[in-house]
Design a protein around this motif. Structure first.
Motif, short mmCIF file in Angstrom:
data_model
loop_
_atom_site.label_atom_id
_atom_site.label_comp_id
_atom_site.label_asym_id
_atom_site.label_seq_id
_atom_site.Cartn_x
_atom_site.Cartn_y
_atom_site.Cartn_z
N GLU A 84 30.25 -3.16 -39.97
CA GLU A 84 29.74 -1.84 -39.55
C GLU A 84 29.85 -0.85 -40.70
N HIS A 144 27.59 6.06 -26.96
CA HIS A 144 27.91 5.23 -28.12
C HIS A 144 27.27 3.86 -27.97
N ARG A 146 28.77 1.21 -29.37
CA ARG A 146 29.87 0.26 -29.41
C ARG A 146 31.19 0.99 -29.28
N LEU A 147 32.14 0.37 -28.56
CA LEU A 147 33.48 0.92 -28.40
C LEU A 147 34.50 -0.20 -28.55
N ALA A 159 35.28 -4.55 -37.14
CA ALA A 159 34.38 -3.54 -37.71
C ALA A 159 33.91 -3.88 -39.12
N PRO A 176 33.30 1.74 -35.24
CA PRO A 176 33.15 2.23 -33.86
C PRO A 176 34.40 2.98 -33.42
#
Length: 249
Positions: A78, A105, A107-108, A75, A82
């Motif tokens: 980001e 979503h 992204r996971l 992440a 996420p």
């Protein structure tokens, strides 16, 4: 949509991601997936990811350091991390509604555990949600992660080609799916219901709805408590309760 899977057994995902609908979704760039061995984020020479539990007891517990480092690395670019999902028998039951929610979503991050469990600080400070696919125990979180990915990916527009396929699936409407038939119209004396050959779309839709209600009442009556039912639906259910025979069109 992007999936990042944290696992100690990345090879388990090779066949899953390189076959069938998953493969096509990735090739068509509707989905991307990375499978990360979080053992790579251990800092000791033995690449240790687990240790014995404080207080004694059997089994081994996953250490917090490798998983925290893995998530933070994934992440790092980001602005908002996420959602991190832990596959766990202690989690909330996975449902079609949850799959639809997750499909929104972009992204996971999915976390697959092994051994006795997770250090509780992972649950408290790293994981956003715990998900269970049923009231039973598996050897690890890899199979549940595949279940979640499959269920979510097929809801992404363009993955199935015909979006109506996903909309008609069992549970998507709150009911089990109606019976399906294809050619031949007569197989060993077992015939396709006449209404499906009639070309009368309104009657076909009515038949399908009634059959979905019947099948749900017979196999999963609990679903009817939360299903979005019309007055016509309720009237048909009352008819089914009075008559154990086939429903009338």
């Amino acid at each position: 949509m992007r999936f990042d899977v944290l696992t100690l057994f990345p090879e388990m995902f090779h066949g899953f991601l390189s076959s069938s609908i998953m493969k096509r979704a990735i090739e068509n760039r509707l989905v991307s997936a990375s499978v990360v061995d979080f053992r790579e984020y251990s800092t000791d020479k033995h690449r240790t990811v687990d240790d014995t539990p404080y207080g004694g007891g059997g089994g081994m517990v996953l250490k917090p350091e490798p998983l925290f480092r893995a998530v933070e690395d994934l992440a790092r670019n980001e602005s908002v991390r996420p959602p991190v999902l832990m596959m766990s028998p202690q989690g909330r039951p996975f449902t079609q509604k949850k799959a639809e929610e997750l499909s929104r979503h972009s992204r996971l991050i999915l976390m697959c555990g092994h051994y006795e469990g997770y250090d509780e600080r992972i649950r408290e400070h790293l994981v956003d949600e715990e998900i269970s696919i049923g009231d039973y125990v598996l050897t690890g979180g890899e199979l549940p992660a595949m279940v979640v990915m499959d269920s979510v990916i097929r809801l992404i527009p363009g993955v199935l080609g015909n979006h109506a396929s996903a909309e008609a699936d069992s549970f998507s409407t709150g009911l089990l799916e109606y019976p399906q038939y294809t050619r031949p119209a007569d197989f060993r004396g077992w015939k396709v219901p006449d209404v499906l050959l009639s070309g009368h779309h309104a009657q076909i839709e009515r038949w399908r709805r009634q059959e979905a209600l019947k099948r749900t009442m017979e196999r999963r009556p609990d679903l009817l408590d939360s299903a979005d039912l019309t007055e016509e639906d309720r009237a048909h259910l009352r008819t089914l309760n009075r008559d154990d025979g086939p429903s009338e069109v």
